[in-house]
Structure formats: C-alpha cells, structure tokens
Design a protein around this motif. Structure first.
Motif, PDB file in Angstrom:
ATOM      1  N   LYS A  56      24.361  -1.548  52.315  1.00 17.89           N
ATOM      2  CA  LYS A  56      24.909  -1.189  51.189  1.00 17.89           C
ATOM      3  C   LYS A  56      24.238  -1.218  49.142  1.00 17.89           C
ATOM      4  O   LYS A  56      24.766  -0.390  48.695  1.00 17.89           O
ATOM      5  CB  LYS A  56      26.612  -2.498  50.763  1.00 17.89           C
ATOM      6  CG  LYS A  56      27.287  -2.231  51.335  1.00 17.89           C
ATOM      7  CD  LYS A  56      27.815  -1.426  51.665  1.00 17.89           C
ATOM      8  CE  LYS A  56      28.920  -1.290  52.552  1.00 17.89           C
ATOM      9  NZ  LYS A  56      29.566   0.503  52.474  1.00 17.89           N
TER      10      LYS A  56
ATOM     11  N   HIS B 211      27.684   8.542  59.034  1.00 13.07           N
ATOM     12  CA  HIS B 211      26.385   9.017  57.310  1.00 13.07           C
ATOM     13  C   HIS B 211      27.384   7.935  56.909  1.00 13.07           C
ATOM     14  O   HIS B 211      28.244   7.255  57.080  1.00 13.07           O
ATOM     15  CB  HIS B 211      27.510  10.706  56.937  1.00 13.07           C
ATOM     16  CG  HIS B 211      28.550  10.792  57.107  1.00 13.07           C
ATOM     17  ND1 HIS B 211      29.757  11.367  57.807  1.00 13.07           N
ATOM     18  CD2 HIS B 211      28.965  10.813  55.243  1.00 13.07           C
ATOM     19  CE1 HIS B 211      30.714  11.436  57.857  1.00 13.07           C
ATOM     20  NE2 HIS B 211      30.415  11.352  56.127  1.00 13.07           N
ATOM     21  N   ASP B 212      26.685   7.805  55.454  1.00  9.68           N
ATOM     22  CA  ASP B 212      27.257   6.593  54.282  1.00  9.68           C
ATOM     23  C   ASP B 212      26.997   6.999  53.364  1.00  9.68           C
ATOM     24  O   ASP B 212      28.925   6.412  53.279  1.00  9.68           O
ATOM     25  CB  ASP B 212      25.486   6.116  54.170  1.00  9.68           C
ATOM     26  CG  ASP B 212      24.855   5.293  55.688  1.00  9.68           C
ATOM     27  OD1 ASP B 212      25.830   4.634  56.111  1.00  9.68           O
ATOM     28  OD2 ASP B 212      23.872   5.491  55.877  1.00  9.68           O
ATOM     29  N   LEU B 213      27.378   8.593  52.702  1.00 13.92           N
ATOM     30  CA  LEU B 213      27.953   9.048  51.713  1.00 13.92           C
ATOM     31  C   LEU B 213      28.701   9.732  51.932  1.00 13.92           C
ATOM     32  O   LEU B 213      28.078  10.560  52.378  1.00 13.92           O
ATOM     33  CB  LEU B 213      26.552   9.121  50.653  1.00 13.92           C
ATOM     34  CG  LEU B 213      25.901   7.729  50.373  1.00 13.92           C
ATOM     35  CD1 LEU B 213      24.838   8.266  49.498  1.00 13.92           C
ATOM     36  CD2 LEU B 213      26.693   6.700  50.000  1.00 13.92           C
TER      37      LEU B 213
ATOM     38  N   GLU C  98      22.611   2.030  49.477  1.00 13.62           N
ATOM     39  CA  GLU C  98      23.825   3.315  49.610  1.00 13.62           C
ATOM     40  C   GLU C  98      24.163   3.392  47.838  1.00 13.62           C
ATOM     41  O   GLU C  98      24.142   4.220  47.380  1.00 13.62           O
ATOM     42  CB  GLU C  98      25.045   2.952  50.247  1.00 13.62           C
ATOM     43  CG  GLU C  98      24.639   3.007  51.660  1.00 13.62           C
ATOM     44  CD  GLU C  98      26.159   2.622  52.441  1.00 13.62           C
ATOM     45  OE1 GLU C  98      26.533   2.105  52.362  1.00 13.62           O
ATOM     46  OE2 GLU C  98      25.935   2.465  54.064  1.00 13.62           O
ATOM     47  N   ASN C  99      24.866   2.133  47.326  1.00 13.30           N
ATOM     48  CA  ASN C  99      24.738   2.127  45.741  1.00 13.30           C
ATOM     49  C   ASN C  99      23.635   2.539  44.724  1.00 13.30           C
ATOM     50  O   ASN C  99      24.292   3.007  44.190  1.00 13.30           O
ATOM     51  CB  ASN C  99      25.283   0.684  45.304  1.00 13.30           C
ATOM     52  CG  ASN C  99      26.608   0.473  46.145  1.00 13.30           C
ATOM     53  OD1 ASN C  99      26.958   0.743  46.623  1.00 13.30           O
ATOM     54  ND2 ASN C  99      26.547  -0.631  46.310  1.00 13.30           N
TER      55      ASN C  99
ATOM     56  N   PRO D 245      31.199   5.665  48.938  1.00 10.86           N
ATOM     57  CA  PRO D 245      31.138   5.067  50.288  1.00 10.86           C
ATOM     58  C   PRO D 245      31.611   5.773  51.222  1.00 10.86           C
ATOM     59  O   PRO D 245      32.820   6.192  51.371  1.00 10.86           O
ATOM     60  CB  PRO D 245      30.982   4.116  49.728  1.00 10.86           C
ATOM     61  CG  PRO D 245      30.917   3.833  48.991  1.00 10.86           C
ATOM     62  CD  PRO D 245      31.586   5.174  48.025  1.00 10.86           C
TER      63      PRO D 245
ATOM     64  N   GLU E 266      22.742  10.523  54.983  1.00 16.34           N
ATOM     65  CA  GLU E 266      22.884   9.021  55.561  1.00 16.34           C
ATOM     66  C   GLU E 266      21.060   8.645  55.136  1.00 16.34           C
ATOM     67  O   GLU E 266      20.595   8.743  54.167  1.00 16.34           O
ATOM     68  CB  GLU E 266      22.067   9.283  56.592  1.00 16.34           C
ATOM     69  CG  GLU E 266      21.737   7.949  57.497  1.00 16.34           C
ATOM     70  CD  GLU E 266      23.343   6.795  58.159  1.00 16.34           C
ATOM     71  OE1 GLU E 266      22.338   5.872  58.325  1.00 16.34           O
ATOM     72  OE2 GLU E 266      23.796   8.240  58.472  1.00 16.34           O
ATOM     73  N   VAL E 267      21.239   6.991  54.073  1.00  8.50           N
ATOM     74  CA  VAL E 267      20.584   5.836  53.559  1.00  8.50           C
ATOM     75  C   VAL E 267      19.414   5.451  54.425  1.00  8.50           C
ATOM     76  O   VAL E 267      20.742   4.262  55.085  1.00  8.50           O
ATOM     77  CB  VAL E 267      21.233   5.421  52.386  1.00  8.50           C
ATOM     78  CG1 VAL E 267      20.500   4.885  51.477  1.00  8.50           C
ATOM     79  CG2 VAL E 267      22.265   6.590  51.582  1.00  8.50           C
TER      80      VAL E 267
ATOM     81  N   SER F 108      24.617  13.597  58.896  1.00 11.39           N
ATOM     82  CA  SER F 108      24.985  13.559  57.723  1.00 11.39           C
ATOM     83  C   SER F 108      24.150  14.919  57.991  1.00 11.39           C
ATOM     84  O   SER F 108      23.577  16.420  58.209  1.00 11.39           O
ATOM     85  CB  SER F 108      23.704  12.826  56.946  1.00 11.39           C
ATOM     86  OG  SER F 108      21.794  13.156  58.081  1.00 11.39           O
TER      87      SER F 108
END
Length: 174
Positions: free
Chosen positions: A12, A41-43, A15-16, A31, A55-56, A88
């Motif tokens: 997290k 994918h993350d975002l 991602e942030n 997110p 993707e992070v 992603s």
C-alpha cells in the motif's frame, strides 16, 4: 498472518507513492478496489480519455545488489504471480536509494519482451518467502524503464510536474 499484513502494508505504501506522483503529472488515479481484478493490477488510471492500469512492485535490495527483481510466481503455491499474471498496462518498480524511493515505469509488454529475450537468474523464496523472482543487472534492464520521481522542475517559482504526464503519455504512445 503478521507477515501478510506487513507485506500488504508495504505494498500500500508503494501504491500510494506512485499514486501521488502520477497525480502530480495530472493523471487521474485510484487504487484498484475490484476484488475480481485486484490480482491483475494495482492502480486504475486515466489520462485524457485513455484508461490504463499499473502494477506496483517494491525492490528493497536493488540499490545494494545492483540487480532488479521481477516477480514471476509464488514459491509456496507454485502458482504464477507478478509479471506472469498481471494484465496491467504499465509496470512500476520502486527502488530504495539510500534515503529515497526512486520510481521507474515501463510498459508491461516491454518488460515481458525483455524477459523473453534475456535470461534472468532465478531466485526462489524472496520477499516474505513466497516469491520466485528473475534477477537482472540494473545496467542491463534499466533502459526499458523511465524514471518519474525526478521530473519536477521549478518554473517561475512554482514546481511543475507536467513531465510526469508527458512521460506516461510517451510510454502509452498517446
């Protein structure tokens, strides 16, 4: 359970950090909260009318070892993960450099093409013990990435981060 929570918290954080930089570049980003697509994918992002996903991944050892790690599977379950399953558009790698995090972006397909054409050294049991990684010398792989955390510039006394958006547009070929 504590390892999972710690790993989730670290993810997290990454991602942030990417969210904040992309927003500086005038990119809409949030997110991925969809449980069905979360593992792909993350975002979720939008620049102009173009939607894309990111993707992070965090790489804590790249600066020390000189290698970039690309996750390809889960060692414990044997299931594909990371690059092997992501859907992603872009792949972000955060590298800890002495005191700061450096953010690199590339097209996911460019990373897949690189891995297809360059043999990496496989490393099992990485991260919290469940990741199989391919290791590449930073000097050999970095050319497919674009750094975005250093793209701010002072213009008439105000920080301008528009080069982040331009870099993402260039990666997306917009």
């Amino acid at each position: 359970m504590a390892d999972f929570q710690k790993s989730k918290s670290i993810g997290k954080f990454g991602e942030n950090l990417v969210i904040n930089y992309l927003r500086l570049g005038n990119i809409e980003v949030s997110p991925n909260s969809d449980k069905e697509t979360r593992s792909f994918h993350d975002l979720d992002c939008k620049i102009g009318a173009k939607r894309f996903t990111v993707e992070v991944k965090l790489d804590f050892l790249a600066a020390k070892t000189g290698n970039m790690a690309i996750e390809i599977s889960n060692t414990k379950t044997g299931a594909d993960s990371g690059l092997s399953v992501t859907k992603s558009t872009l792949w972000a790698v955060l590298v800890k450099d002495e005191e700061n995090w450096v953010i690199f972006l590339t097209k996911t397909e460019s990373l897949r093409d690189f891995i297809k054409n360059h043999k990496g050294r496989e490393f099992k049991g990485a991260g919290d013990g469940n990741a199989t990684l391919l290791l590449y010398k930073m000097a050999d792989i970095i050319h497919i990435f674009r750094r975005i955390d250093n793209l701010g510039k002072l213009v008439d006394g105000v920080m301008d981060y528009s080069d982040i958006g331009k870099t993402v547009k260039n990666l997306l070929k917009l």
